[in-house]
Design a protein around this motif. Structure first.
Motif, PDB file in Angstrom:
ATOM      1  N   ARG A 107      44.122  56.070  76.579  1.00 17.80           N
ATOM      2  CA  ARG A 107      45.252  55.425  77.251  1.00 17.80           C
ATOM      3  C   ARG A 107      46.533  56.145  76.871  1.00 17.80           C
ATOM      4  NH1 ARG A 107      44.397  50.168  79.171  1.00 17.80           N
ATOM      5  NH2 ARG A 107      42.284  49.368  78.839  1.00 17.80           N
ATOM      6  N   SER A 108      47.501  56.144  77.770  1.00 19.36           N
ATOM      7  CA  SER A 108      48.747  56.832  77.473  1.00 19.36           C
ATOM      8  C   SER A 108      49.910  56.143  78.175  1.00 19.36           C
ATOM      9  CB  SER A 108      48.678  58.296  77.919  1.00 19.36           C
ATOM     10  OG  SER A 108      48.511  58.374  79.333  1.00 19.36           O
ATOM     11  N   LEU A 109      51.095  56.328  77.612  1.00 19.18           N
ATOM     12  CA  LEU A 109      52.299  55.781  78.212  1.00 19.18           C
ATOM     13  C   LEU A 109      53.469  56.694  77.894  1.00 19.18           C
ATOM     14  CD1 LEU A 109      54.178  54.326  75.775  1.00 19.18           C
ATOM     15  CD2 LEU A 109      52.279  52.723  75.859  1.00 19.18           C
TER      16      LEU A 109
ATOM     17  N   ASN B 139      61.820  54.124  85.267  1.00 15.70           N
ATOM     18  CA  ASN B 139      60.640  54.904  85.655  1.00 15.70           C
ATOM     19  C   ASN B 139      59.799  55.184  84.415  1.00 15.70           C
ATOM     20  OD1 ASN B 139      61.555  55.116  88.352  1.00 15.70           O
ATOM     21  ND2 ASN B 139      62.881  56.834  87.791  1.00 15.70           N
ATOM     22  N   ALA B 140      58.505  54.875  84.494  1.00 19.44           N
ATOM     23  CA  ALA B 140      57.621  55.081  83.353  1.00 19.44           C
ATOM     24  C   ALA B 140      56.271  55.588  83.844  1.00 19.44           C
ATOM     25  CB  ALA B 140      57.435  53.778  82.577  1.00 19.44           C
ATOM     26  N   ILE B 141      55.465  56.059  82.895  1.00 19.07           N
ATOM     27  CA  ILE B 141      54.111  56.518  83.206  1.00 19.07           C
ATOM     28  C   ILE B 141      53.136  55.662  82.407  1.00 19.07           C
ATOM     29  CG2 ILE B 141      52.487  58.438  83.160  1.00 19.07           C
ATOM     30  CD1 ILE B 141      54.769  58.897  85.055  1.00 19.07           C
ATOM     31  N   ALA B 142      52.166  55.075  83.093  1.00 13.66           N
ATOM     32  CA  ALA B 142      51.136  54.267  82.444  1.00 13.66           C
ATOM     33  C   ALA B 142      49.774  54.818  82.819  1.00 13.66           C
ATOM     34  CB  ALA B 142      51.252  52.804  82.859  1.00 13.66           C
TER      35      ALA B 142
ATOM     36  N   ARG C 112      55.720  43.650  77.024  1.00 12.15           N
ATOM     37  CA  ARG C 112      54.530  43.423  77.851  1.00 12.15           C
ATOM     38  C   ARG C 112      53.983  44.734  78.416  1.00 12.15           C
ATOM     39  NH1 ARG C 112      51.901  39.287  80.326  1.00 12.15           N
ATOM     40  NH2 ARG C 112      53.455  37.769  79.617  1.00 12.15           N
ATOM     41  N   PHE C 113      54.877  45.579  78.950  1.00 15.38           N
ATOM     42  CA  PHE C 113      54.422  46.831  79.532  1.00 15.38           C
ATOM     43  C   PHE C 113      53.688  47.677  78.497  1.00 15.38           C
ATOM     44  CE2 PHE C 113      55.276  51.408  79.849  1.00 15.38           C
ATOM     45  CZ  PHE C 113      54.556  51.702  81.001  1.00 15.38           C
ATOM     46  N   VAL C 114      54.278  47.826  77.315  1.00 11.67           N
ATOM     47  CA  VAL C 114      53.681  48.679  76.295  1.00 11.67           C
ATOM     48  C   VAL C 114      52.338  48.108  75.835  1.00 11.67           C
ATOM     49  CG1 VAL C 114      53.934  49.575  73.949  1.00 11.67           C
ATOM     50  CG2 VAL C 114      55.882  49.607  75.532  1.00 11.67           C
TER      51      VAL C 114
ATOM     52  N   GLN D   2      45.876  42.036  75.717  1.00 13.33           N
ATOM     53  CA  GLN D   2      46.278  40.894  76.519  1.00 13.33           C
ATOM     54  C   GLN D   2      47.587  40.357  75.959  1.00 13.33           C
ATOM     55  OE1 GLN D   2      42.933  38.252  76.079  1.00 13.33           O
ATOM     56  NE2 GLN D   2      41.790  39.198  77.734  1.00 13.33           N
ATOM     57  N   VAL D   3      48.470  39.884  76.853  1.00 12.82           N
ATOM     58  CA  VAL D   3      49.762  39.353  76.438  1.00 12.82           C
ATOM     59  C   VAL D   3      49.889  37.931  76.969  1.00 12.82           C
ATOM     60  CG1 VAL D   3      52.268  39.636  76.517  1.00 12.82           C
ATOM     61  CG2 VAL D   3      50.774  41.654  76.513  1.00 12.82           C
ATOM     62  N   ALA D   4      50.221  36.980  76.084  1.00 12.39           N
ATOM     63  CA  ALA D   4      50.398  35.586  76.499  1.00 12.39           C
ATOM     64  C   ALA D   4      51.691  35.048  75.900  1.00 12.39           C
ATOM     65  CB  ALA D   4      49.214  34.739  76.046  1.00 12.39           C
TER      66      ALA D   4
END
Length: 419
Positions: free
Chosen positions: A82-84, A92-95, A118-120, A127-129
């Motif tokens: 995985r990369s970001l 603007n981002a890359i996921a 959340r994005f990261v 999972q994000v809650a």
């Protein structure tokens, strides 16, 4: 929470929903697989609904290899394929190789680079809650629930089928989805059976039960019914959680104990809103699958209200002071019971339920009497001529032991298959 013994069983065996007192707004907290993340001198901030956190500390906690390009003010991270990539001041981002638009751009605060949490986290595979009541963001490894077992049985009779699932009403994030056998049992079922479906109980009805059974009507208050030492411990705990010290003065000890225990386990990251029974209720409602209750909210309130005065105070004392010399049930906190469920350990569950460390009054009221009534309901489903399928979800400590629902059905001649 290493020791909350008998008191925790009220939340594991009785449907939650009794709380009428809410804590003042708490500071924002962030946890990773149940453990709090400390951001020390650079705390998380929330702006227009977006939670920002220091990028380097977050990525290191998530075991992501992080690089910072000072010239372009760009941060990149790589983990397990995985990369970001994010740039300060840009949405603007890359996921994972794909261009995405962020809700808010990374920024620098006091020379520290902050990024949208959340994005990261989701890009890194978590999972994000968000829990509004606790003001808590929970990050959970998506693989955390892969090996969760739980307690599931199947019994068939006269063309009817009942899947019997032992549950826990309070859980942490990361438990779902449940293993395929449980998810498929719900899909196959015509009905979901639970102890009490709180979604069907109107707020005014719940309020009526609280007024009828949870509040003193004779002019006395809580401090008139418990020792000064216990009362002082109650007020100290309330103060520590930002609540007025007299919040529970009108209420009976059993009701105070339920509310305080909800506060305590909530602070540990356990939530009734995502409990196993509530999770299945939500899925049944989405599938337009009928949900039936084996008990009533009145019967659950009565179970607590009928405890002797001595037992009520013992439960309250053990909740506010787990080190108190009170023996009501075998040792074990919510972490221990959650671990037992995840491992699906029948021997441990049977041993716990059959332990000689139970207070006789408590065991009879919380387990024995209710088990008999619920087993009778299940027997009715199995003896029906309708050829229907149920999945029945009850607190896991109702299942085994000499007087559990499973052995009670077996004594009636039914054969239960452990799944």
């Amino acid at each position: 929470m290493k020791k909350i013994t008998a008191s925790i069983l009220s939340l594991c065996l009785l449907t939650s929903g009794l709380s009428s007192v809410h804590a003042a707004e708490k500071a924002l907290s962030i946890s990773l697989n149940g453990e709090a993340i400390q951001f020390n001198q650079s705390p998380a901030v929330v702006e227009q609904g977006v939670t920002f956190v220091p990028v380097r500390l977050l990525l290191e906690k998530l075991n992501v290899n992080v690089k910072w390009d000072k010239a372009t003010r760009t941060v990149t991270g790589i983990k397990d394929g995985r990369s970001l990539s994010l740039k300060v001041g840009s949405t603007n981002a890359i996921a994972n190789g794909q261009a995405v638009d962020l809700d808010a751009a990374p920024k620098q605060i006091r020379n520290v680079t902050y990024v949208p949490l959340r994005f990261v986290a989701e890009t890194a595979g978590y999972q994000v809650a968000w829990n509004q009541t606790l003001r808590q963001v929970s990050l959970t490894s998506k693989h955390q629930s892969d090996e969760s077992q739980g307690f599931l049985w199947k019994v068939e009779h006269k063309g009817n089928t009942v899947y019997l699932l032992g549950s826990i009403h309070y859980v942490q994030e990361g438990l779902y989805p449940l293993r395929p056998e449980i998810e498929n049992a719900l899909k196959a079922a015509d009905y979901l059976g639970v102890e009490v479906d709180l979604s069907k109980i109107a707020p005014e009805e719940l309020q009526k039960h609280i007024l009828d059974l949870g509040i003193y009507k004779d002019g006395t208050t809580l401090k008139d019914h418990i020792s000064p030492d216990t009362y002082d411990k109650v007020t100290a705990l309330l103060k520590a959680n930002g609540l007025p010290e007299n919040s529970f003065d009108s209420f009976k000890p059993w009701f105070v104990q339920q509310n305080i225990l909800g506060i305590i386990v909530g602070n540990e990251g356990y939530q009734s809103e995502i409990g196993i029974d509530q999770y299945l209720i939500d899925k049944a409602n989405q599938a337009n699958k009928p949900v039936v209750s084996l008990e009533t909210i009145d019967s659950q309130f009565q179970t607590n209200n009928n405890y002797s005065d001595a037992l009520q105070e013992k439960l309250l004392l053990q909740t506010v002071d787990p080190s108190a010399p009170v023996t009501l049930a075998p040792n074990g906190g919510i972490d221990d019971l959650s671990k037992m469920w995840i491992e699906g350990d029948d021997n441990a569950l049977n041993e716990y339920t059959n332990s000689s460390d139970w207070d006789a009054e408590y065991h009879k009221a919380l387990l024995t009497d209710r088990n008999v009534d619920m087993a009778e309901k299940i027997k009715g489903y199995l003896n029906s001529d309708k050829k229907e399928t149920y999945i029945v979800v009850l607190g896991m400590l109702h299942m085994l032991g000499d007087q559990g629902v499973v052995p009670l059905l077996e004594k009636e001649g039914f054969t239960l298959e452990r799944k």
